[in-house]
Design an enzyme around this catalytic site. Structure first.
Site, PDB file in Angstrom:
ATOM      1  N   TYR A  17     -55.027  25.308  39.238  1.00 50.58           N
ATOM      2  CA  TYR A  17     -54.580  25.024  40.600  1.00 50.58           C
ATOM      3  C   TYR A  17     -54.679  26.243  41.506  1.00 50.58           C
ATOM      4  CZ  TYR A  17     -52.605  20.592  38.915  1.00 50.58           C
ATOM      5  OH  TYR A  17     -52.427  19.350  38.384  1.00 50.58           O
TER       6      TYR A  17
ATOM      7  N   LYS B 237     -55.627  23.324  24.943  1.00 49.10           N
ATOM      8  CA  LYS B 237     -56.904  22.702  24.563  1.00 49.10           C
ATOM      9  C   LYS B 237     -57.791  23.790  23.993  1.00 49.10           C
ATOM     10  CE  LYS B 237     -59.450  18.940  24.390  1.00 49.10           C
ATOM     11  NZ  LYS B 237     -59.176  17.943  23.343  1.00 49.10           N
TER      12      LYS B 237
ATOM     13  N   ASP C 272     -54.581  16.244  24.615  1.00 49.65           N
ATOM     14  CA  ASP C 272     -54.860  14.818  24.508  1.00 49.65           C
ATOM     15  C   ASP C 272     -53.979  14.169  23.445  1.00 49.65           C
ATOM     16  OD1 ASP C 272     -56.268  16.449  22.749  1.00 49.65           O
ATOM     17  OD2 ASP C 272     -58.083  15.220  22.743  1.00 49.65           O
TER      18      ASP C 272
ATOM     19  N   ASP D 272     -48.363  19.314  34.592  1.00 44.50           N
ATOM     20  CA  ASP D 272     -48.280  18.341  35.666  1.00 44.50           C
ATOM     21  C   ASP D 272     -48.437  16.924  35.117  1.00 44.50           C
ATOM     22  OD1 ASP D 272     -48.173  17.181  38.158  1.00 44.50           O
ATOM     23  OD2 ASP D 272     -50.018  18.087  38.898  1.00 44.50           O
TER      24      ASP D 272
ATOM     25  N   ASP E 267     -45.168  13.953  33.983  1.00 39.00           N
ATOM     26  CA  ASP E 267     -45.108  12.627  34.592  1.00 39.00           C
ATOM     27  C   ASP E 267     -45.112  11.528  33.533  1.00 39.00           C
ATOM     28  OD1 ASP E 267     -44.941  13.680  37.080  1.00 39.00           O
ATOM     29  OD2 ASP E 267     -46.852  12.922  37.818  1.00 39.00           O
TER      30      ASP E 267
END
Length: 357
Positions: free
Chosen positions: A141, A191, A223, A247, A251
């Protein structure tokens, strides 16, 4: 000197839910000895409309001078056509960077009274209590270079994932310290099988973990972590991860609890200054209708009391008041079962204030 708090109502349902949180602060000040003052400023779309900037310099200066900031929400379709650097979300990113808020704490707690509100079977989520620690000022980001350029007669968008050792170590220590206060289990999500930034992330977290031999450290690819959150979420206690992964995963964890309208968050810097906000968005589709759930914002006040204002006793009172209101059967539309009676934003907020008496 009393604590200084800055209230940023923002856009959409932000002003509605922050108003109820302000009533909670007032009740704590009048009845329970909270020594604090607060004022309001602009951020997001409202700030852009008034000043041409999503984060006016005055707002940032007051935020830096405050002990804590309470934010409602930013954004809305009205601003989709605005220049990218002027969109409301840029104000949110800018205040995080401007205050040095590197650690985002997102609890996902399922209240017993709302077990049937989750999209998962009650037996999978009953008693759920997860804390996701998200790095907030690095990663893709914020990484440079970024942009859109023309290559071979077509536009190409690009972003850069960047993490330094010091950034990783800082957030890792925050997560390990949090794990020590809970069940001493920490899962680091990355990852590392395909991303060099994640390879470094894992190496640094392992190194930091040697200073915390009492905390059980595990690792999981992002994942798989997303899958495990909906398969067996109670295997997690504290999760630490980078900005983008955090992020997304926070959620997912939020939805396990039945509604993102129930979940607060804290973003902290090294001085324990914090930006506190519900994790839901501005919800422009229901703004102004008086039906938004204010409990995530009220619970954000509890986190503010605990982490920045050092009034854990008052944080306990606020959290207890929310639980009592739920036990009484009050529900906003987002947490109500089919056919169950619902209350509006003000009625829910008033009920919490009444419990505080």
């Amino acid at each position: 000197m009393g604590a200084k708090v800055l209230l940023l109502a923002g856009d959409g349902i932000g002003p509605e839910v922050v108003a109820e949180a302000e009533n909670v602060l007032l009740a704590l000040k009048q009845r329970h000895g909270l020594d604090a003052t607060w004022e309001h400023e602009l951020i997001g779309g409202g700030a852009f409309d008034a000043t041409g900037e999503p984060l006016p310099a005055q707002t940032l200066a007051k935020a830096r001078a405050a002990d804590a900031v309470l934010l409602g929400a930013v954004g809305g379709p009205k601003y989709d056509a605005a220049p990218r650097e002027k969109r409301p979300e840029k104000g949110l990113l800018a205040i995080r960077a401007g205050m040095g808020l590197y650690a985002n704490l997102r609890p996902a707690i399922l209240y017993q009274e709302l077990a049937n509100a989750s999209s998962l079977k009650p037996e999978l989520v009953a008693g759920l209590d997860i804390l996701i620690v998200r790095e907030l000022t690095g990663g893709i980001y914020f990484g440079q270079p970024r942009g859109i350029r023309v290559e071979n007669n077509q536009r190409v968008g690009y972003n850069t994932e960047v993490y330094s050792e010091s950034e990783i170590e800082r957030i890792a220590r925050t997560a390990f310290d949090a794990a020590r206060l809970r069940n001493r289990k920490l899962c680091s999500v990355d990852k590392a099988n395909v991303m060099e930034s994640s390879e470094l992330w894992r190496e640094v977290v392992i190194r930091v973990g040697r200073d915390y031999p009492d905390v059980a450290l595990s690792h999981m690819y992002v994942d798989n972590a997303a899958m495990q959150l909906v398969r067996a979420p109670k295997q997690f206690d504290v999760v630490v991860t980078g900005n983008m992964f955090g992020d997304i995963l926070s959620d997912i964890a939020a939805q396990l609890t039945g509604s993102i309208g129930m979940l607060p968050s804290a973003s902290l810097n090294e001085k324990s200054q914090g930006l506190y906000e519900p994790i839901h968005g501005s919800a422009p589709d229901i703004a102004g209708r008086g039906i938004a759930n204010p409990l995530a914002t009220i619970l954000s006040v509890a986190m503010m009391l605990r982490y920045s204002l050092k009034r854990g006793d008052l944080a306990d009172k606020v959290e207890g008041a929310v639980q009592n209101v739920l036990a009484l059967g009050l529900r906003t539309g987002d947490i109500a079962a089919s056919g169950e009676a619902t209350v509006g934003t003000k009625e829910m907020g008033n009920a919490v204030v009444k419990e505080l008496s």
